[in-house]
Design a protein around this motif. Sequence first.
Motif, short mmCIF file in Angstrom:
data_model
loop_
_atom_site.label_atom_id
_atom_site.label_comp_id
_atom_site.label_asym_id
_atom_site.label_seq_id
_atom_site.Cartn_x
_atom_site.Cartn_y
_atom_site.Cartn_z
N ASP A 1 1.19 16.19 14.69
CA ASP A 1 1.81 16.47 15.68
C ASP A 1 3.07 15.42 15.38
OD1 ASP A 1 0.43 18.14 17.46
OD2 ASP A 1 -0.92 16.16 18.76
N PHE A 2 2.58 14.90 14.24
CA PHE A 2 3.25 14.22 13.12
C PHE A 2 5.14 14.18 14.02
CE2 PHE A 2 6.28 15.95 9.81
CZ PHE A 2 5.85 16.86 10.17
N LYS A 3 5.76 15.87 14.38
CA LYS A 3 7.10 15.53 15.01
C LYS A 3 7.71 16.30 16.33
CE LYS A 3 9.46 17.81 11.05
NZ LYS A 3 10.36 18.27 10.29
N ARG B 1 0.51 -1.45 -0.13
CA ARG B 1 -0.24 -0.14 -0.12
C ARG B 1 0.74 1.06 0.30
NH1 ARG B 1 -5.72 -0.16 2.47
NH2 ARG B 1 -6.04 -2.92 2.55
N GLY B 2 2.01 1.14 1.01
CA GLY B 2 3.32 2.57 0.30
C GLY B 2 3.43 2.75 -0.03
N ASN C 1 8.20 8.57 15.63
CA ASN C 1 8.08 10.12 14.81
C ASN C 1 9.57 10.25 13.85
OD1 ASN C 1 5.32 9.38 15.06
ND2 ASN C 1 5.01 11.13 16.64
N ARG D 1 3.20 7.88 4.64
CA ARG D 1 4.70 7.77 6.07
C ARG D 1 6.07 6.94 4.76
NH1 ARG D 1 1.51 4.29 7.99
NH2 ARG D 1 1.37 5.35 10.14
N ILE E 1 -2.48 7.45 3.35
CA ILE E 1 -1.67 7.48 4.78
C ILE E 1 -0.53 7.03 4.32
CG2 ILE E 1 -2.81 6.36 6.21
CD1 ILE E 1 -0.30 9.25 7.53
N HIS E 2 -0.32 5.71 3.82
CA HIS E 2 1.08 4.68 3.22
C HIS E 2 1.25 5.20 2.43
CE1 HIS E 2 -2.25 1.70 5.56
NE2 HIS E 2 -3.69 2.44 4.76
N GLY F 1 -5.13 17.48 5.84
CA GLY F 1 -5.54 16.71 6.69
C GLY F 1 -5.00 15.06 6.32
N LYS F 2 -4.15 15.10 5.88
CA LYS F 2 -3.36 14.02 5.50
C LYS F 2 -2.62 13.70 5.95
CE LYS F 2 -5.20 14.73 0.44
NZ LYS F 2 -5.73 13.33 0.79
N LEU F 3 -2.03 14.59 7.28
CA LEU F 3 -0.52 14.05 7.53
C LEU F 3 -0.60 15.03 8.88
CD1 LEU F 3 2.07 12.42 8.95
CD2 LEU F 3 2.90 14.73 7.84
N ASN F 4 -1.28 14.11 10.84
CA ASN F 4 -1.32 14.49 12.20
C ASN F 4 0.05 15.52 12.32
OD1 ASN F 4 -1.86 14.66 14.76
ND2 ASN F 4 -1.55 12.66 15.03
N GLU G 1 5.03 -1.35 3.09
CA GLU G 1 6.32 -0.57 1.94
C GLU G 1 7.23 -1.53 1.71
OE1 GLU G 1 8.05 2.94 4.63
OE2 GLU G 1 5.96 2.67 5.22
N THR H 1 2.58 8.52 14.85
CA THR H 1 1.59 8.77 14.90
C THR H 1 1.63 9.39 13.97
OG1 THR H 1 2.00 10.62 16.30
CG2 THR H 1 1.48 8.88 17.51
N PHE H 2 2.01 9.54 12.70
CA PHE H 2 1.37 9.42 11.20
C PHE H 2 0.56 10.34 10.98
CE2 PHE H 2 6.34 9.17 9.63
CZ PHE H 2 6.26 10.05 10.55
N ASP H 3 -1.21 8.96 11.21
CA ASP H 3 -2.19 8.84 10.42
C ASP H 3 -3.00 10.25 11.35
OD1 ASP H 3 -3.81 6.46 9.97
OD2 ASP H 3 -5.11 7.94 11.43
N PRO H 4 -4.16 10.83 10.28
CA PRO H 4 -4.28 12.15 10.79
C PRO H 4 -5.66 12.08 11.96
CG PRO H 4 -4.47 11.56 8.50
CD PRO H 4 -4.05 10.43 8.57
#
Lengths: 244, 489
Positions: free
Chosen positions: B446-448, A36-37, A229, B419, B415-416, B441-444, A88, A194-197
């Motif tokens: 707080d991603f950092k 998927r990635g 992260n 990432r 998101i995959h 809105g595709k990435l949180n 990935e 925690t990349f997911d929205p």
Amino acid sequence: MKILVDPQYNPEFESSITSATKLGPGITCAKFLGARGSRTQFQKLYADGFFGAPDLKQIARNLVLHTNAMKTVIGNTTFSQHRLIVSEGIYEPNPKFETQEIPSGSEAKAKKLARENSGGSYGKGPDGWVARIPLYVGERPSSNSVNDLRRTGRAIVYQLINKNGQTDPQKTFDLAVFWKDYIDYDKLSLDYDTFDPTGILTSQIVLEMPKVPASFDVSFSHNLETTFNGELQAKNELLEILAD
Amino acid sequence: MTNKLDSLKERTEKFGEGQEETVGISQEGFSDASGEYPKRDYFFGSSVNKASKGETVNSLDLGGGDYDLSLNVSDQKPSQYPYNQVSESPSGHVIEIDDTPGGERVLIKHRTGAGVEMRADGTVIISSKNQRVEVTGGDQTTIVEGEGNLVYKGNLTLSVTGDFNVDVGGNYNLNVAGDKIEEIKGRHTKTVNRDQNYTIRGSRGAQVIGMNTETLLDDHNVVVAGNMNNFVQGNTEILSGGDFIQTAVGEWVAASSIANITARHISMIGHKGTIGGPLMDYYGKSYGGFPAKVTNLACFYGSLVGKAAEAIHADYSIHAASAGFARGAATAVQAVKAAAVGGPSTLPVPEVPVPGIMPFIPIPPTAPIPNPAIVELQLSSSNYGIRNVAVDPKLKSKITKSDDYKELFNHDPSIHEIRSKLRDPQHFGNGSFTSYLVSQGKLNGDFKKNMPKNIGRSASKTGTIRLGVNLLGNNPSDNRSKRFKVNKK
């Protein structure tokens, strides 16, 4: 260390490497191409220098080590209620080419220059004969980064999915420890983010393997790390990061 | 070569006939002669199968779902004694017929974890640990009242000998990461009852051997940001039932060995240029030059058949003083005479008015004199002027999304995929790239944040102490298996 490969799944014995080439029982190259990635095809990959066709046998040989790693999980009762997926796989940088016109003086010289460069052509411009050479201006992964190693199948990213279709951080940690003990690798990264929205904690394992020669004689570095992260949390140690 | 009989012979010679003949035979005569039972887990306890008593739950190995795809299978509740009839073979095959209230099920499980399970709610689970082969000799019908998901981690080939009919009540969504190749040996007919929209981020080509016919019952707009070339080996016809407008900011060129322009009303005006050729004929009502303060700026060179107005006046004595203006009038008269006697000209000669007899009544031009101001006014007018063409230069990047995603994606990524890109430090540190992803809105956001909220176990590089699978000894209270440490480095 010389890796013994089942002749049935040895890519060296294959006349051509395709997505249907089997690397193990129930595991084909497609598993590493359609993640998927990073969905891609062998036909869309380039050689290391971003010109010409890639060495598909080299990629397949590298993937044999990943297949062996996957086989340790499939049928393992510890992970019988989870599914190991390639999240990935083989990485195709976003390509972009620009045509560069090189004045060549004569038709013969322009033709020669065009032949020497993959995808080159020649013709007569307003100022005489020119060779038209494609110039790669697309994405170039950082050298030796995970994505760079993924181009040749040396690095693959895995996720362990539970019955609810989510990654399981605890079980992923178990798998990382299991792999740490039972398989050989160049580098094993336990990666959380925690990349997911939605902010949900996602866990994956990045497995880097050495470049496998045709003799399958390789040596491994056995490095460990844990990242969260994108930030290194522990080197040569695996940490279990929990959601709450 | 050694075989079973050799082994028996060796053992008999080594341990004696008595010991060899009594191995595995209980002294009491009530135990399992094979020594298989009771199994270690059943030592010092009831021999009733633990699954029957609900102490263990046999279940199939399902693995997990796929990402964002839940199997929607709940955990099976333990059985109650004596409702569950369990049959378990020495190697671990299990057949359960469970009548536990609320947990009624039937289970057929292979020792590998493969099998079939029918649950209390009517769910049927089929698990295969290796291949699954299904062959139907006749027809097969599958009806699914709910939703379905098919996930193939490898290639899928669908071969249909007859027709392949797909009837979709809702949308038909096809998402292909690679190429889509269709080879149709017959015709391809498509009917779209509403709109059709294509977005092609690369080139497009079509090769048609036969005729290409497009019938459009409404407007047709073609917007080209680059050049447009039409090469037609045969004839070209562009016919318009209304107006036909051609304008060019640059040069407009029309060339042909024979050209015909016909109109009931025609206007050709310009600042300067040339109209005419060595064998051109001109007919018209009036020809004029541009008036200046003293005289008209137009000049005519060569012979003139007919008579200029002022020359006519020169025929009259009362205007003799003005005869000086009739430059070349004598020549004109001579030319007329020459033509009248059949001179060398092969061109049709218009009827010549006889000087002094035919009255000359000049008719003034009906159109305004096309002075430079009028020409410029016409060129800049909306109806007859030059139309400027400009295509939004950012339109291309909007379509390819290359600006938005900094040349890293040419589509809206999942998101995959995000990432995957962020694994490269240069992209992770690309603020404009990640900011755009966050804004979409595709990435949180707080991603950092790199401090995890909670940390659990840890494992060092050295081998982990593990318990073996094979049980040791006869006492379950002892260590159930050997402890060992993996040390391969």
